[in-house]
Structures are given as C-alpha cells and as structure tokens.
Motif scaffolding. Structure first.
Motif, PDB file in Angstrom:
ATOM      1  N   LYS A  93       0.834  -1.206   0.000  1.00 55.63           N
ATOM      2  CA  LYS A  93       0.000   0.000   0.000  1.00 55.63           C
ATOM      3  C   LYS A  93       0.872   1.262   0.000  1.00 55.63           C
ATOM      4  CE  LYS A  93      -3.870   0.224   2.299  1.00 55.63           C
ATOM      5  NZ  LYS A  93      -4.880   0.138   1.237  1.00 55.63           N
ATOM      6  N   LEU A  94       2.016   1.205   0.685  1.00 56.62           N
ATOM      7  CA  LEU A  94       2.943   2.342   0.652  1.00 56.62           C
ATOM      8  C   LEU A  94       3.491   2.559  -0.752  1.00 56.62           C
ATOM      9  CD1 LEU A  94       4.989   1.956   3.967  1.00 56.62           C
ATOM     10  CD2 LEU A  94       3.731   3.988   3.249  1.00 56.62           C
ATOM     11  N   ASN A  95       3.823   1.461  -1.430  1.00 60.36           N
ATOM     12  CA  ASN A  95       4.326   1.581  -2.802  1.00 60.36           C
ATOM     13  C   ASN A  95       3.290   2.196  -3.733  1.00 60.36           C
ATOM     14  OD1 ASN A  95       6.713   0.416  -1.998  1.00 60.36           O
ATOM     15  ND2 ASN A  95       6.151  -1.643  -2.658  1.00 60.36           N
ATOM     16  N   ALA A 105       7.289   5.163   5.233  1.00 55.39           N
ATOM     17  CA  ALA A 105       6.986   4.326   6.399  1.00 55.39           C
ATOM     18  C   ALA A 105       5.535   4.566   6.787  1.00 55.39           C
ATOM     19  CB  ALA A 105       7.917   4.641   7.562  1.00 55.39           C
ATOM     20  N   ALA A 106       5.022   3.716   7.674  1.00 47.06           N
ATOM     21  CA  ALA A 106       3.634   3.825   8.138  1.00 47.06           C
ATOM     22  C   ALA A 106       3.571   3.470   9.611  1.00 47.06           C
ATOM     23  CB  ALA A 106       2.733   2.895   7.334  1.00 47.06           C
ATOM     24  N   TYR A 107       2.644   4.110  10.315  1.00 50.76           N
ATOM     25  CA  TYR A 107       2.418   3.750  11.721  1.00 50.76           C
ATOM     26  C   TYR A 107       0.937   3.891  12.045  1.00 50.76           C
ATOM     27  CZ  TYR A 107       2.059   8.633  13.354  1.00 50.76           C
ATOM     28  OH  TYR A 107       1.678   9.931  13.572  1.00 50.76           O
ATOM     29  N   PRO A 108       0.424   3.014  12.939  1.00 48.52           N
ATOM     30  CA  PRO A 108      -1.020   3.020  13.226  1.00 48.52           C
ATOM     31  C   PRO A 108      -1.386   4.094  14.245  1.00 48.52           C
ATOM     32  CG  PRO A 108       0.046   1.257  14.436  1.00 48.52           C
ATOM     33  CD  PRO A 108       1.120   1.899  13.606  1.00 48.52           C
ATOM     34  N   LEU A 109      -2.581   4.614  14.094  1.00 50.61           N
ATOM     35  CA  LEU A 109      -3.140   5.543  15.071  1.00 50.61           C
ATOM     36  C   LEU A 109      -4.034   4.787  16.051  1.00 50.61           C
ATOM     37  CD1 LEU A 109      -4.174   8.486  12.700  1.00 50.61           C
ATOM     38  CD2 LEU A 109      -2.092   8.286  14.074  1.00 50.61           C
ATOM     39  N   LYS A 110      -4.333   5.437  17.151  1.00 47.69           N
ATOM     40  CA  LYS A 110      -5.247   4.830  18.126  1.00 47.69           C
ATOM     41  C   LYS A 110      -6.680   4.794  17.597  1.00 47.69           C
ATOM     42  CE  LYS A 110      -2.503   6.412  22.061  1.00 47.69           C
ATOM     43  NZ  LYS A 110      -2.485   7.275  23.270  1.00 47.69           N
ATOM     44  N   ILE A 126      -1.137   6.305   9.370  1.00 45.75           N
ATOM     45  CA  ILE A 126      -0.561   7.465   8.708  1.00 45.75           C
ATOM     46  C   ILE A 126       0.601   6.976   7.852  1.00 45.75           C
ATOM     47  CG2 ILE A 126       0.868   9.509   9.050  1.00 45.75           C
ATOM     48  CD1 ILE A 126      -0.906  10.435  11.188  1.00 45.75           C
ATOM     49  N   PHE A 127       0.501   7.244   6.541  1.00 41.83           N
ATOM     50  CA  PHE A 127       1.581   6.939   5.618  1.00 41.83           C
ATOM     51  C   PHE A 127       2.401   8.209   5.428  1.00 41.83           C
ATOM     52  CE2 PHE A 127      -0.535   3.211   3.131  1.00 41.83           C
ATOM     53  CZ  PHE A 127      -0.638   2.511   4.322  1.00 41.83           C
ATOM     54  N   LEU A 310       8.224   6.692  14.369  1.00 41.10           N
ATOM     55  CA  LEU A 310       8.167   6.305  12.960  1.00 41.10           C
ATOM     56  C   LEU A 310       9.564   6.384  12.339  1.00 41.10           C
ATOM     57  CD1 LEU A 310       6.376   5.522  10.545  1.00 41.10           C
ATOM     58  CD2 LEU A 310       6.095   7.952  10.063  1.00 41.10           C
ATOM     59  N   PRO A 311      10.389   5.350  12.521  1.00 37.94           N
ATOM     60  CA  PRO A 311      11.680   5.319  11.807  1.00 37.94           C
ATOM     61  C   PRO A 311      11.439   5.103  10.312  1.00 37.94           C
ATOM     62  CG  PRO A 311      11.350   3.291  13.044  1.00 37.94           C
ATOM     63  CD  PRO A 311      10.210   4.187  13.401  1.00 37.94           C
ATOM     64  N   MET A 312      11.986   5.981   9.491  1.00 37.02           N
ATOM     65  CA  MET A 312      11.761   5.923   8.054  1.00 37.02           C
ATOM     66  C   MET A 312      12.644   4.851   7.417  1.00 37.02           C
ATOM     67  SD  MET A 312       9.429   8.165   7.688  1.00 37.02           S
ATOM     68  CE  MET A 312       9.349   8.394   5.916  1.00 37.02           C
ATOM     69  N   ASN A 313      12.062   4.199   6.413  1.00 36.35           N
ATOM     70  CA  ASN A 313      12.768   3.143   5.694  1.00 36.35           C
ATOM     71  C   ASN A 313      13.447   3.745   4.468  1.00 36.35           C
ATOM     72  OD1 ASN A 313      13.665   0.774   4.603  1.00 36.35           O
ATOM     73  ND2 ASN A 313      11.679   0.093   3.872  1.00 36.35           N
TER      74      ASN A 313
END
Length: 535
Positions: A93-95, A105-110, A126-127, A310-313
């Motif tokens: 989905k990021l691609n 990178a992506a990280y989930p919200l509450k 959040i992407f 959110l460490p970026m890849n």
C-alpha cells in the motif's frame, strides 16, 4: 516520555531547507555545534569531520524538518489479513500511495473504524514519505563518509507529537481537563514556523511556512495569519469547539505578548520561550542556546528517545547502517566473549588459589594428626599393646573371610578340642590353589568337593615323653577335632615317632666339650576345609 540519566547521547543532524544543523544532544541538552549550508565546498567531508571531532563520533540521528514531507491517512482492513501478512500488505500500500518516493513508512493511530453494513472494521494508519532530494542525498553521503553509527532517520513533526502531548498535559493541570486538540507553533532558526497539530496526542496535521522574526509586531501578525489558516484546515479533520483546543506558542517573549493580544480568547492560548518549555518537559536546556527558537527543544526531545515513533525506511541509508550494525554486534559478541573468558579465568584462578590453601591446610592438619597418632602408638607399645600386629591380624582375618574361610570359628573349635591340658606351637592356614580351568582329566560332575584350605597344627613334645602315650594323645586330639568339626577332613599327618631337630636346644651343665643335645618330638595334624561345587 520519561527522561532519565540513561538516555543516550547522540549527534542530531537537523535537515532543513536552507542548511544542515549539527547538534550534540546529551545530558546538558541540545547544543548547536555547527550550521553547514548545502552549497558549502567539501560538504560531506567537513560534516564528517565535525561528527568525528566535535561530536566525538556519537551515534547520529537524522531528523528531517524540511517543508516537503508527505502524509496520507489510510484505512487498512482488519478482516482477512493475518498478523504475518500485515507488514507485506502495508509495504504494498505504501508503494501504491508513494510510488515516486523511496523513503517511506507507516504507523497506526489509536483511532479505529468500527464495522458497518457496507464496510468492515479497519485500522487507521498514517503513511509518510520523503522525496529523493539533494539535501537527503548529501545527508546520506555524510553518513557514508563519517563511518559513525546511525541511530535512524525520522520526521520531526511525528517524533515531536508526543512532546506536544506531554506539554499539553502539563498545562492542563492548571485548568479543567485536557483539550482533545493541540496546536504547537514554534519559530525555527531556518526562518520557518513549524506547526504541529495533534488530536488525542497523535499527529493530525503539520505545516512549515516562512515567517520573518526580525520585528516582533510583524512576526505576531504573520503568526496570527498562519494560525487562522491552520484553523480552517481543522474543520476538515472533524474539529469541534466542544472538544477543546490548546494553542502553544514558543518564541520571543515580546513577540508572544504581541501575539497574545491578537488571539481570540475562546481558545486556551499559552506562550513561552524554549527554556520554559524545556523546564516543563523535564528536559535540560543547553547553555547559550537561543530561547526564541524551538529547534533545540525538538532536537533534545527526539535525541533522547530510546524508541522512535516512525523510523523511516531508506534503502540507501540501510545499505550503510546494516553492515555497521552487524560489525557492532560482532564487536559486542567478541567483547562479551572476552569478558566471559576473563570471568572464567578469574574464577578458575580463585578456585586454584582456594584449592592450594585447602591443600596446605590439609597437609598441616595431616602432619599434626600423624604426630599425634605416632605418639599414641608409642604410648600403646609401652603398655605392651602392638597396634601394628593387631592391624596385621585384622587384615589376615579379613582376607580369609573374603575366601569363605571362617578363621575365628576354626580357632574356637581347635581350642575346644585341646581342652585345658594340651597346647599347640603353631597353627598355619594355607589357602588351596585355584582349580585348573579346562582340565580334561579332572573328575566330572557337580558332586566332587574342592579343597578350600589346609590348616596344619604343630605340637612339640619333650624328648622324655613316652612315644606311645604321646601318639595316643595326638590321635585322640584328631578324633576330638573331627567330632567338633564334622564338615572338615581331619588327619594326623605326623606322630611322635617321626621327629626332627627344632630350634630349642637344652644344654646340660658341665664341660663345653661334653655338651649333650636333647631331641624333642613334633606331631602334626592337618585340617582340610572342603566345599562342594553346588555351594
């Protein structure tokens, strides 16, 4: 975020549009070391030298604060996706969301979306992505040149979102309840105004706009305009006045007072300088740092984190960091191995030293006990009790017992047969030799008994003894022995008429040339112990 003395000391490269800001973050706060323009000659070599010399080769965190940062809020279904497949699905989905941006990178919200009739339950992510800019390329080149450890690549708004939450929580203690929405506005050295908007402590919106801070009145007017623009965005994110809104501004004290006069009183507005904000957060503030700018506040907060939001890849950065991480792990393994071997050597040395002391103590105690033992032996010998003879006798009896020879019982029967008048000179017990294995001429069958031992009893009679009476006594003794020992074979093997010379010599008085030697008689009785093969 809990601040402790165990927080890591790092170098932080703050990547801005105008220049690279090099900070040393540690127990003394975030100290600005150098500002290096992107157009500087030998950029990578100079920054690498600064990291090695001025920052002491500490691990480096790359903190991106550029204008061009891309964010998207995405809905990710829960149903039909296993835990193992979720990372791969997020990567795909990021691609799709950012096909032209390699750093993402992506990280989930509450926040969660419940299941409805038309749509299933979903998580909200959040992407985030960064373009492959020249500034990022130069920053990665610095890391390649410097050979220092890489802590990670992160986005300033994301990593500071929990700082805004913590600051709002501190301020809420002085008022009723904590607002759901918080707008944090801070002036940066680069000339930009960084706005971070959080909802329930998570990043909802961020903006970076150029603002002139040379004149307090002009700055206050421009910040008010930017705040109005941000408020217009909030309505799109579902903001409602009933949810509460905190506005926190970090800047020059005089400029903040001018801004305060322009802000609508319906909001919870708080202004402070960077030092006051750091004190509220429990962060150290570097000596000589400019209190008007929030850069050092963000750097100090992110630089002391043990785990990033959110460490970026970044593939190019990972190609540099992973070999170094492996080398570091290898070095740690070798160090731990050396420490373990050192501990083992120390333990063994201590054990050898303890054993040596124990041996010395044991030898000393043995010498003392042996001396005491020898004294006791001497005392017993003086009393007529020979311990060595007793030990030898016990050893003989034990040896006979091992071969099923009841020596004590044999002596008891001999004593009963002798009675009170007869005496023997010697009793000699001799074990029979073991039978020859495989002798074809030996008697066959299990009934043939085997000789176990021979006991020879020897008696001496004086030369004046009547031979017939003496022989009768010997025969009678043999019969009594056979009677008391029916399981033994008792034979008279020598009578008095067969005599021999003995050691006892009787010398009569008179001239030595006329000595007469008396000849004593000896008699022998042999007792043979037998055992059947069935026994």
């Amino acid at each position: 975020m809990a601040i402790s003395f165990l927080s890591p000391a790092r170098s932080v490269l703050l990547i801005s549009d105008d220049a690279l800001y090099v900070y040393a973050s540690g127990a003394g706060g975030a100290q600005l070391v150098e500002v290096v323009p992107w157009e500087a000659e030998n950029f990578e070599q100079n920054v690498a030298r600064i990291l090695a010399k001025d920052c002491k080769s500490r691990p480096v965190l790359l903190l991106n604060d550029m204008v061009e940062q891309h964010y998207r809020k995405e809905r990710v279904l829960k149903a039909g996706v296993s835990v193992m497949d979720r990372p791969g699905m997020l990567k795909r989905k990021l691609n799709v969301s950012f096909p032209n941006y390699p750093v993402r990178a992506a990280y989930p919200l509450k926040e969660k979306l419940p299941k409805t009739e038309k749509k299933g339950a979903a998580d909200i992510y959040i992407f985030a992505a960064l373009p492959n800019s020249q500034q990022l390329t130069q920053s990665i080149g610095v890391m390649r040149e410097s050979m220092v450890s890489i802590a990670g690549l992160c986005l300033l708004p994301v990593e500071s979102s929990n700082m805004v939450k913590a600051l709002s929580a501190k301020l809420s203690k002085s008022k009723k309840g904590q607002s759901k929405w918080v707008i944090f506005m801070g002036q940066h050295k680069s000339g930009g105004l960084r706005q971070i908007v959080t909802k329930n402590g998570e990043l909802a919106l961020t903006r970076m706009t150029p603002v002139v801070d040379s004149d307090p009145q002009v700055w206050a007017s421009q910040v008010q305009k930017e705040l109005k623009a941000t408020m217009s965005y909030l309505s799109r994110f579902g903001y409602h006045e009933s949810e509460g809104l905190d506005i926190i501004v970090v800047g020059d004290e005089g400029a903040c007072q001018s801004l305060n006069a322009l802000i609508d009183t319906q909001y919870n507005f708080v202004s402070m300088n960077a030092r006051e904000a750091a004190r509220m957060l429990g962060l150290p503030f570097a000596k000589g740092a400019d209190e008007r700018y929030a850069d050092s506040l963000h750097v100090s907060w992110a630089g002391r984190k043990g785990k990033f939001i959110l460490p970026m890849n970044a593939p190019r950065l990972e190609a540099i960091s992973k070999p170094r991480q492996m080398a570091m792990v290898g070095a740690m393994v070798l160090l731990l191995g050396a420490a373990f071997l050192g501990y083992q050597a120390f333990t063994m040395t201590q054990a050898v030293a303890s054993a040596s002391e124990a041996i010395v103590d044991g030898n000393s105690r043995y010498a003392q006990l042996d001396l005491q033992y020898q004294k006791e032996l001497s005392r017993l010998q003086e009393l007529g009790f020979d311990v060595k003879v007793l030990k030898s006798a016990i050893a003989v009896v034990d040896d006979l017992d091992k071969h099923n020879i009841d020596a004590l019982g044999l002596f008891e029967n001999i004593g009963r047969a002798l009675g009170g008048d007869l005496r023997v000179d010697s009793v000699n017990i001799k074990r029979a030799p073991p039978p020859v294995v495989g002798n074809v001429f030996a008697p066959q069958g299990n009934d043939a008994p085997e000789k176990l031992f021979d006991t020879m009893i020897q008696m001496t009679y004086p030369a004046t003894t009547d031979i017939d009476k003496g022989n009768d006594e010997v025969r009678a003794l043999g019969q009594r022995l056979q009677a008391v020992m029916p399981d033994y074979d008792v034979r008279v093997t020598k009578l008095l008429k067969d005599y021999e010379y003995v050691e006892q010599i009787v010398v009569e008085s008179g001239d030595l040339d006329k000595q007469n030697t008396a000849q004593d008689f000896t008699a022998e009785i042999t007792i043979t112990g037998m055992v059947t093969k069935d026994d």
